[in-house]
Design a protein around this motif. Sequence first.
Motif, PDB file in Angstrom:
ATOM      1  N   ILE A  39      80.812 -34.254  29.869  1.00 33.42           N
ATOM      2  CA  ILE A  39      81.825 -33.409  30.497  1.00 33.42           C
ATOM      3  C   ILE A  39      83.141 -34.157  30.512  1.00 33.42           C
ATOM      4  CG2 ILE A  39      82.523 -32.266  32.634  1.00 33.42           C
ATOM      5  CD1 ILE A  39      79.559 -31.905  33.281  1.00 33.42           C
ATOM      6  N   THR A  40      84.198 -33.495  30.115  1.00 29.16           N
ATOM      7  CA  THR A  40      85.515 -34.116  30.091  1.00 29.16           C
ATOM      8  C   THR A  40      86.549 -33.127  30.608  1.00 29.16           C
ATOM      9  OG1 THR A  40      87.056 -35.375  28.701  1.00 29.16           O
ATOM     10  CG2 THR A  40      86.037 -33.425  27.706  1.00 29.16           C
ATOM     11  N   ASP A  41      87.835 -33.452  30.468  1.00 22.02           N
ATOM     12  CA  ASP A  41      88.906 -32.568  30.902  1.00 22.02           C
ATOM     13  C   ASP A  41      89.484 -31.833  29.696  1.00 22.02           C
ATOM     14  OD1 ASP A  41      88.841 -33.382  33.635  1.00 22.02           O
ATOM     15  OD2 ASP A  41      89.810 -35.262  33.029  1.00 22.02           O
ATOM     16  N   PRO A  42      89.897 -30.572  29.883  1.00 25.45           N
ATOM     17  CA  PRO A  42      90.456 -29.813  28.756  1.00 25.45           C
ATOM     18  C   PRO A  42      91.625 -30.506  28.077  1.00 25.45           C
ATOM     19  CG  PRO A  42      90.009 -28.350  30.604  1.00 25.45           C
ATOM     20  CD  PRO A  42      89.803 -29.749  31.107  1.00 25.45           C
ATOM     21  N   ASP A  43      92.405 -31.264  28.859  1.00 31.93           N
ATOM     22  CA  ASP A  43      93.557 -31.926  28.249  1.00 31.93           C
ATOM     23  C   ASP A  43      93.167 -33.115  27.378  1.00 31.93           C
ATOM     24  OD1 ASP A  43      92.823 -33.766  30.150  1.00 31.93           O
ATOM     25  OD2 ASP A  43      94.583 -33.465  31.429  1.00 31.93           O
ATOM     26  N   ALA A  44      91.865 -33.401  27.277  1.00 34.65           N
ATOM     27  CA  ALA A  44      91.411 -34.472  26.382  1.00 34.65           C
ATOM     28  C   ALA A  44      91.395 -34.028  24.933  1.00 34.65           C
ATOM     29  CB  ALA A  44      90.024 -34.945  26.786  1.00 34.65           C
ATOM     30  N   ALA A  45      91.683 -32.747  24.684  1.00 37.48           N
ATOM     31  CA  ALA A  45      91.638 -32.224  23.311  1.00 37.48           C
ATOM     32  C   ALA A  45      92.582 -32.980  22.395  1.00 37.48           C
ATOM     33  CB  ALA A  45      91.961 -30.737  23.309  1.00 37.48           C
ATOM     34  N   ASP A  46      93.776 -33.278  22.873  1.00 42.27           N
ATOM     35  CA  ASP A  46      94.750 -33.979  22.022  1.00 42.27           C
ATOM     36  C   ASP A  46      94.224 -35.344  21.606  1.00 42.27           C
ATOM     37  OD1 ASP A  46      96.447 -31.840  22.207  1.00 42.27           O
ATOM     38  OD2 ASP A  46      97.628 -32.689  23.860  1.00 42.27           O
ATOM     39  N   THR A  47      93.590 -36.041  22.552  1.00 43.41           N
ATOM     40  CA  THR A  47      93.059 -37.375  22.244  1.00 43.41           C
ATOM     41  C   THR A  47      91.894 -37.286  21.272  1.00 43.41           C
ATOM     42  OG1 THR A  47      93.723 -38.213  24.413  1.00 43.41           O
ATOM     43  CG2 THR A  47      92.032 -39.462  23.218  1.00 43.41           C
ATOM     44  N   LEU A  48      90.927 -36.418  21.571  1.00 42.30           N
ATOM     45  CA  LEU A  48      89.717 -36.340  20.759  1.00 42.30           C
ATOM     46  C   LEU A  48      89.989 -35.793  19.368  1.00 42.30           C
ATOM     47  CD1 LEU A  48      87.217 -35.037  23.474  1.00 42.30           C
ATOM     48  CD2 LEU A  48      87.357 -37.342  22.514  1.00 42.30           C
ATOM     49  N   SER A  49      91.000 -34.924  19.232  1.00 41.84           N
ATOM     50  CA  SER A  49      91.278 -34.332  17.924  1.00 41.84           C
ATOM     51  C   SER A  49      91.745 -35.370  16.910  1.00 41.84           C
ATOM     52  CB  SER A  49      92.344 -33.236  18.058  1.00 41.84           C
ATOM     53  OG  SER A  49      93.578 -33.779  18.500  1.00 41.84           O
ATOM     54  N   ARG A  50      92.229 -36.499  17.383  1.00 45.50           N
ATOM     55  CA  ARG A  50      92.715 -37.555  16.480  1.00 45.50           C
ATOM     56  C   ARG A  50      91.642 -38.583  16.148  1.00 45.50           C
ATOM     57  NH1 ARG A  50      96.786 -37.523  20.485  1.00 45.50           N
ATOM     58  NH2 ARG A  50      96.093 -39.591  21.185  1.00 45.50           N
ATOM     59  N   LEU A  51      90.475 -38.448  16.768  1.00 43.87           N
ATOM     60  CA  LEU A  51      89.456 -39.474  16.618  1.00 43.87           C
ATOM     61  C   LEU A  51      88.287 -38.977  15.780  1.00 43.87           C
ATOM     62  CD1 LEU A  51      89.380 -40.663  20.340  1.00 43.87           C
ATOM     63  CD2 LEU A  51      90.626 -41.713  18.430  1.00 43.87           C
ATOM     64  N   PRO A  52      87.883 -39.731  14.760  1.00 46.02           N
ATOM     65  CA  PRO A  52      86.702 -39.327  13.981  1.00 46.02           C
ATOM     66  C   PRO A  52      85.432 -39.468  14.817  1.00 46.02           C
ATOM     67  CG  PRO A  52      87.442 -41.512  13.307  1.00 46.02           C
ATOM     68  CD  PRO A  52      88.481 -40.987  14.252  1.00 46.02           C
ATOM     69  N   GLY A  53      84.449 -38.620  14.537  1.00 47.12           N
ATOM     70  CA  GLY A  53      83.168 -38.714  15.234  1.00 47.12           C
ATOM     71  C   GLY A  53      83.188 -38.158  16.627  1.00 47.12           C
ATOM     72  N   ALA A  54      84.175 -37.298  16.939  1.00 38.13           N
ATOM     73  CA  ALA A  54      84.264 -36.697  18.271  1.00 38.13           C
ATOM     74  C   ALA A  54      84.954 -35.352  18.162  1.00 38.13           C
ATOM     75  CB  ALA A  54      85.020 -37.613  19.234  1.00 38.13           C
ATOM     76  N   GLU A  55      84.669 -34.484  19.121  1.00 40.21           N
ATOM     77  CA  GLU A  55      85.282 -33.149  19.134  1.00 40.21           C
ATOM     78  C   GLU A  55      85.194 -32.588  20.537  1.00 40.21           C
ATOM     79  OE1 GLU A  55      84.810 -28.804  16.842  1.00 40.21           O
ATOM     80  OE2 GLU A  55      83.677 -30.561  16.173  1.00 40.21           O
ATOM     81  N   LEU A  56      86.196 -31.795  20.930  1.00 32.86           N
ATOM     82  CA  LEU A  56      86.176 -31.154  22.231  1.00 32.86           C
ATOM     83  C   LEU A  56      85.834 -29.678  22.062  1.00 32.86           C
ATOM     84  CD1 LEU A  56      88.117 -31.644  25.372  1.00 32.86           C
ATOM     85  CD2 LEU A  56      88.250 -29.353  24.408  1.00 32.86           C
ATOM     86  N   MET A  57      84.889 -29.211  22.868  1.00 32.25           N
ATOM     87  CA  MET A  57      84.471 -27.811  22.856  1.00 32.25           C
ATOM     88  C   MET A  57      84.499 -27.275  24.283  1.00 32.25           C
ATOM     89  SD  MET A  57      83.654 -27.322  19.608  1.00 32.25           S
ATOM     90  CE  MET A  57      82.778 -25.772  19.672  1.00 32.25           C
ATOM     91  N   MET A  58      84.651 -25.959  24.415  1.00 30.37           N
ATOM     92  CA  MET A  58      84.676 -25.329  25.729  1.00 30.37           C
ATOM     93  C   MET A  58      83.423 -24.468  25.902  1.00 30.37           C
ATOM     94  SD  MET A  58      87.384 -26.454  27.192  1.00 30.37           S
ATOM     95  CE  MET A  58      87.394 -25.353  28.618  1.00 30.37           C
ATOM     96  N   ARG A  59      82.739 -24.656  27.042  1.00 25.53           N
ATOM     97  CA  ARG A  59      81.590 -23.837  27.370  1.00 25.53           C
ATOM     98  C   ARG A  59      82.077 -22.556  28.033  1.00 25.53           C
ATOM     99  NH1 ARG A  59      77.216 -27.328  30.448  1.00 25.53           N
ATOM    100  NH2 ARG A  59      78.423 -26.661  32.266  1.00 25.53           N
ATOM    101  N   SER A  60      81.252 -21.515  28.021  1.00 23.09           N
ATOM    102  CA  SER A  60      81.679 -20.215  28.529  1.00 23.09           C
ATOM    103  C   SER A  60      82.011 -20.240  30.025  1.00 23.09           C
ATOM    104  CB  SER A  60      80.618 -19.157  28.250  1.00 23.09           C
ATOM    105  OG  SER A  60      79.380 -19.523  28.832  1.00 23.09           O
ATOM    106  N   ASP A  61      81.450 -21.215  30.766  1.00 18.51           N
ATOM    107  CA  ASP A  61      81.754 -21.306  32.199  1.00 18.51           C
ATOM    108  C   ASP A  61      83.030 -22.089  32.471  1.00 18.51           C
ATOM    109  OD1 ASP A  61      80.971 -23.862  31.589  1.00 18.51           O
ATOM    110  OD2 ASP A  61      79.387 -23.992  33.102  1.00 18.51           O
ATOM    111  N   GLY A  62      83.766 -22.444  31.397  1.00 23.91           N
ATOM    112  CA  GLY A  62      85.030 -23.152  31.545  1.00 23.91           C
ATOM    113  C   GLY A  62      84.917 -24.666  31.521  1.00 23.91           C
ATOM    114  N   THR A  63      83.702 -25.185  31.352  1.00 23.62           N
ATOM    115  CA  THR A  63      83.501 -26.632  31.304  1.00 23.62           C
ATOM    116  C   THR A  63      83.880 -27.164  29.928  1.00 23.62           C
ATOM    117  OG1 THR A  63      81.691 -26.487  32.889  1.00 23.62           O
ATOM    118  CG2 THR A  63      81.827 -28.498  31.567  1.00 23.62           C
ATOM    119  N   ALA A  64      84.672 -28.241  29.912  1.00 19.74           N
ATOM    120  CA  ALA A  64      85.046 -28.884  28.657  1.00 19.74           C
ATOM    121  C   ALA A  64      84.019 -29.957  28.317  1.00 19.74           C
ATOM    122  CB  ALA A  64      86.438 -29.503  28.766  1.00 19.74           C
ATOM    123  N   LEU A  65      83.501 -29.926  27.098  1.00 19.56           N
ATOM    124  CA  LEU A  65      82.513 -30.903  26.646  1.00 19.56           C
ATOM    125  C   LEU A  65      83.057 -31.700  25.477  1.00 19.56           C
ATOM    126  CD1 LEU A  65      79.163 -28.870  26.706  1.00 19.56           C
ATOM    127  CD2 LEU A  65      80.146 -30.308  28.496  1.00 19.56           C
TER     128      LEU A  65
END
Length: 548
Positions: free
Chosen positions: A491-517
């Motif tokens: 579980i992470t924060d939605p604003d982590a998308a910018d960080t994770l999008s630049r890193l290989p071997g990682a990705e940010l996804m959103m669950r239907s209940d609004g939880t960022a994974l």
Amino acid sequence: MSSTAEVRGPDEDQGPGPALLAGDAAGEAARRRTFAVISHPDAGKSTLTEALALHARVIQEAGAVHGKAGRRGTVSDWMEMERNRGISITSSVLQFGYRDAVINLLDTPGHADFSEDTYRVLAAVDGAVMLLDAAKGLEPQTLKLFEVCRAGKVPIITVINKWDRPGKEPLELLDEIESTIGLKPTPVNWPVGIAGDFRGLLDRRTGEYVKFTRTSGGATVAPQEVFKPVEAAELEGVAWETAVEESELLEASGADHDQDAYIAEETSPLLFASAVQNFGVKQLLDVLVELAPAPAPRPTVKGDRRELDAPFSAFVFKVQAGMDTAHRDRVAYARVCSGVFERGMVVTHAASGKPFHTKYAQALFGRERSTLETAYPGDVIGLVNANALRVGDSLYVDKAVEFPAIPSFAPEHFSVMRAKDVGRYKQFRRGVEQLDQEGVVQVLRSDLRGDQAPVLAAVGPMQFEVSAYRMEHEFNSPVMMEPLEYTIARITDPDAADTLSRLPGAELMMRSDGTALALFLNKWRMMTISREHPGLRLDPLVGGASAV
């Protein structure tokens, strides 16, 4: 009560079945035995489920009698894929009367890939039957499910199955159970004849001999005769003497049943059986009625307990679609915790605070359903097309109550789902939404992938096969599945998308209940990213496949 407990006959030898009349909730609850069967795959769980229904005279012939190659579908395995594979991949409910009790048997998936469904079922029962293969003893999946029972304080009855086949020595199996899981077996009966030569049972409570007679393929109830010890010695000779000596050894070691120790999960009543031959099954039913715990007041999120005679309350432990192919409906399984349920009553949905009408309440027997008028603590009710209900939701009348949430497992397998025919996107979207609501697989989305390529996250890879099968056969939308290499989610924060999008071997996804994974290839990649970005939130998901 217009339910399967009323319309399905009791054991013919036990007198009339229970008359389920409206009345005292606590009194009716005392007659309920709500339990699940847990085991490693291929230990004979679905066969035992069928045999229990057969002995209670609610079916006329067992469906699982010839092994997977030629077996007929069991009552509890209602999904076509289950029948084809010969394994249980979804839980089901069988309710029937036996003696003066009402049995609520919750069949569970045997395969490890469906552990989350089993975990949810175990949250809704008062006891469990742990089924062991006589030749294999305690196996990995059984051990994991035992730990779930221990964590949930669920008392266990142990059954050594397949005694009609070669296997371990009975005393060896008892030693294995006690030394491995710290649960002391207290045999209720003892086999006469070694594994592979199952002649009958020594009833340790009466000292009598119950002799079995085989039936054709084990499809019908095995006839049994009861003999006094002297008669048994004449019939079975050395085999009887050996059984008596071993039973006396057990008595000397303190391995006799103690009800308080069993309820405290310190001991486990143990029986021997051959489910496929219907040997020892009636004995298990009798033990369930006589020893297994009845429903008790359930703990709430506030730390108190909801008394059985309090106004109606229940919680949802499963949501399932596709059971009725003619209507394409959706059923929420709810365990009654207190009070008397009456069809049509208006209850409150704790999650939203809104009223919920129960006009379409049904009793369940595998895939079969019938209109349910009344239910009591321990019973399971099926609420049809209850689109607002999710797993873990509480329902109540009068005084507000909320029961503890049922944790989700941490997924370890991920796969992208795409529709093969873009012209069927409406069906595709409806199917994905239904899978998401059932919650056995988690549906993840991202702006990068878009709604047409959601990611399914599951405990085991077979869930993807089941999802693809259901998308094609239930929602008329064949799909393609593309496995991803991720193996861990945090579980992470939605604003982590910018960080994770630049890193290989990682990705940010959103669950239907609004939880960022945050998804990672493996734990080493996750640890590296965490070390390089110390401010990044990476919290474990509640539960986890490794926990069971």
